[in-house]
Design a protein around this motif. Structure first.
Motif, PDB file in Angstrom:
ATOM      1  N   LEU A  58       0.625   1.264   8.928  1.00 50.42           N
ATOM      2  CA  LEU A  58       0.842  -0.417   8.411  1.00 50.42           C
ATOM      3  C   LEU A  58       0.518  -1.118   7.265  1.00 50.42           C
ATOM      4  CD1 LEU A  58      -2.437  -2.111  10.604  1.00 50.42           C
ATOM      5  CD2 LEU A  58      -2.646  -2.606   7.236  1.00 50.42           C
ATOM      6  N   VAL A  59       1.008  -1.847   6.936  1.00 51.31           N
ATOM      7  CA  VAL A  59       1.180  -2.211   5.984  1.00 51.31           C
ATOM      8  C   VAL A  59       0.512  -4.231   5.191  1.00 51.31           C
ATOM      9  CG1 VAL A  59       2.596  -2.976   3.449  1.00 51.31           C
ATOM     10  CG2 VAL A  59       2.980  -1.134   4.874  1.00 51.31           C
ATOM     11  N   ILE A  60      -0.234  -4.498   4.318  1.00 53.24           N
ATOM     12  CA  ILE A  60      -0.580  -5.700   4.241  1.00 53.24           C
ATOM     13  C   ILE A  60       0.052  -6.356   3.320  1.00 53.24           C
ATOM     14  CG2 ILE A  60      -2.318  -6.669   3.552  1.00 53.24           C
ATOM     15  CD1 ILE A  60      -4.288  -4.926   5.082  1.00 53.24           C
ATOM     16  N   GLU A  61       0.564  -6.845   3.530  1.00 53.12           N
ATOM     17  CA  GLU A  61       1.705  -8.084   2.057  1.00 53.12           C
ATOM     18  C   GLU A  61       0.784  -9.414   1.727  1.00 53.12           C
ATOM     19  OE1 GLU A  61       4.712  -8.715   4.035  1.00 53.12           O
ATOM     20  OE2 GLU A  61       5.918  -7.060   4.158  1.00 53.12           O
ATOM     21  N   SER A  62       0.216  -9.042   0.751  1.00 55.30           N
ATOM     22  CA  SER A  62      -1.144 -10.452  -0.138  1.00 55.30           C
ATOM     23  C   SER A  62       0.050 -11.390  -1.717  1.00 55.30           C
ATOM     24  CB  SER A  62      -2.118  -9.549  -0.008  1.00 55.30           C
ATOM     25  OG  SER A  62      -1.605  -8.852  -1.647  1.00 55.30           O
ATOM     26  N   ARG A  63      -0.975 -11.222  -2.217  1.00 54.06           N
ATOM     27  CA  ARG A  63       0.270 -12.408  -2.700  1.00 54.06           C
ATOM     28  C   ARG A  63       0.504 -11.015  -4.131  1.00 54.06           C
ATOM     29  NH1 ARG A  63      -2.826 -14.911   0.437  1.00 54.06           N
ATOM     30  NH2 ARG A  63      -2.342 -17.398   1.022  1.00 54.06           N
ATOM     31  N   LYS A  93     -11.078  -6.973  -1.312  1.00 55.37           N
ATOM     32  CA  LYS A  93     -11.404  -7.824  -2.502  1.00 55.37           C
ATOM     33  C   LYS A  93     -10.414  -7.265  -3.865  1.00 55.37           C
ATOM     34  CE  LYS A  93     -14.708  -9.447  -6.059  1.00 55.37           C
ATOM     35  NZ  LYS A  93     -15.891  -9.986  -5.857  1.00 55.37           N
ATOM     36  N   GLU A  94     -10.837  -5.770  -3.943  1.00 50.53           N
ATOM     37  CA  GLU A  94      -9.992  -4.957  -3.787  1.00 50.53           C
ATOM     38  C   GLU A  94      -7.850  -4.944  -4.772  1.00 50.53           C
ATOM     39  OE1 GLU A  94      -8.919   0.133  -5.408  1.00 50.53           O
ATOM     40  OE2 GLU A  94     -10.991  -0.764  -4.839  1.00 50.53           O
ATOM     41  N   LEU A  95      -7.482  -5.101  -3.447  1.00 50.48           N
ATOM     42  CA  LEU A  95      -6.152  -5.230  -3.295  1.00 50.48           C
ATOM     43  C   LEU A  95      -5.937  -6.882  -3.240  1.00 50.48           C
ATOM     44  CD1 LEU A  95      -5.586  -2.395  -0.273  1.00 50.48           C
ATOM     45  CD2 LEU A  95      -5.317  -2.496  -2.623  1.00 50.48           C
ATOM     46  N   GLY A  96      -6.719  -7.967  -3.494  1.00 54.67           N
ATOM     47  CA  GLY A  96      -6.447  -9.425  -3.047  1.00 54.67           C
ATOM     48  C   GLY A  96      -6.220  -9.198  -1.675  1.00 54.67           C
ATOM     49  N   ILE A  97      -6.845  -9.041  -1.290  1.00 47.28           N
ATOM     50  CA  ILE A  97      -6.562  -9.626   0.768  1.00 47.28           C
ATOM     51  C   ILE A  97      -7.185 -10.218   1.688  1.00 47.28           C
ATOM     52  CG2 ILE A  97      -5.845  -8.319   3.225  1.00 47.28           C
ATOM     53  CD1 ILE A  97      -5.527  -6.153   1.992  1.00 47.28           C
ATOM     54  N   ALA A  98      -6.087 -11.521   1.558  1.00 51.21           N
ATOM     55  CA  ALA A  98      -6.868 -12.587   1.776  1.00 51.21           C
ATOM     56  C   ALA A  98      -5.689 -13.933   3.537  1.00 51.21           C
ATOM     57  CB  ALA A  98      -6.796 -13.541   0.585  1.00 51.21           C
ATOM     58  N   ALA A  99      -6.323 -14.449   3.513  1.00 49.42           N
ATOM     59  CA  ALA A  99      -6.570 -14.703   5.134  1.00 49.42           C
ATOM     60  C   ALA A  99      -5.053 -16.044   4.660  1.00 49.42           C
ATOM     61  CB  ALA A  99      -7.513 -15.945   5.072  1.00 49.42           C
ATOM     62  N   GLY A 100      -4.087 -15.241   5.621  1.00 50.00           N
ATOM     63  CA  GLY A 100      -3.015 -15.553   5.118  1.00 50.00           C
ATOM     64  C   GLY A 100      -1.844 -14.682   4.959  1.00 50.00           C
ATOM     65  N   ALA A 116       3.512 -15.528   5.040  1.00 46.39           N
ATOM     66  CA  ALA A 116       1.980 -15.558   4.509  1.00 46.39           C
ATOM     67  C   ALA A 116       2.475 -16.517   3.938  1.00 46.39           C
ATOM     68  CB  ALA A 116       2.755 -14.093   3.744  1.00 46.39           C
ATOM     69  N   GLY A 117       0.958 -17.193   3.717  1.00 50.63           N
ATOM     70  CA  GLY A 117       1.496 -18.896   3.577  1.00 50.63           C
ATOM     71  C   GLY A 117       0.838 -18.632   1.919  1.00 50.63           C
TER      72      GLY A 117
END
Length: 153
Positions: free
Chosen positions: A28-33, A131-138, A152-153
């Motif tokens: 699984l990959v989370i694409e954050s800002r 929080k450490e990785l900057g994962i957030a809504a959107g 992603a928004g």
């Protein structure tokens, strides 16, 4: 001899495709800002496996998690009964967008932790990692079970 090579090549290709298909459910990959964050996940998708979740585990690697697949979009709620480690809960829509994140759920706490609306998936990761990785809504979540029609928004 050429037929043997062709059959051998086809067999190897089929074997690799089968192994890839079997192994893909755990990536699984989370694409954050601030980048892409890969996780190795266990998928739970039955009432029994979802009920147990990460109970009784004494540790969770920083790049590991558990993906809860509810197989339909609905509001969900979690608690930390018999869960010995702090967890971040990432609530994910059917389209793969992070709806909300609950940070650092307290071990053994029976307080209800609801999604902020209908979701199809929940990813549990080590407490503090979001929080450490900057994962957030959107943010966008990429996994074989998630239809990624959203951005992603």
């Amino acid at each position: 001899m050429n037929i043997f090579r062709a059959l051998h090549g086809a067999f190897v290709a089929l074997l690799l495709l089968t192994l890839t298909a079997c192994a893909s459910d755990d990536r699984l990959v989370i694409e954050s800002r601030n980048g892409s964050h890969p996780f190795t996940v266990e998928v739970v998708d039955t009432p029994e496996t979802r009920a147990k979740g990460l109970m009784y585990r004494e540790a969770l690697a920083p790049d590991a998690g558990m993906l809860f697949d509810f197989k339909e979009t609905r509001e969900v709620s979690f608690w930390m009964s018999n869960t010995l480690i702090p967890l971040d809960m990432v609530f994910i829509t059917a389209e793969g967008l992070v709806a909300n994140v609950h940070a650092n759920a307290r071990p053994l706490d029976l307080t209800s932790i609801p999604s902020d609306g209908p979701v199809m998936f929940v990813l549990e990761i080590a407490g503090g990692r979001a929080k450490e990785l900057g994962i957030a809504a959107g943010d966008r979540v990429v996994h074989d079970r998630i239809k990624n029609g959203a951005t992603a928004g």
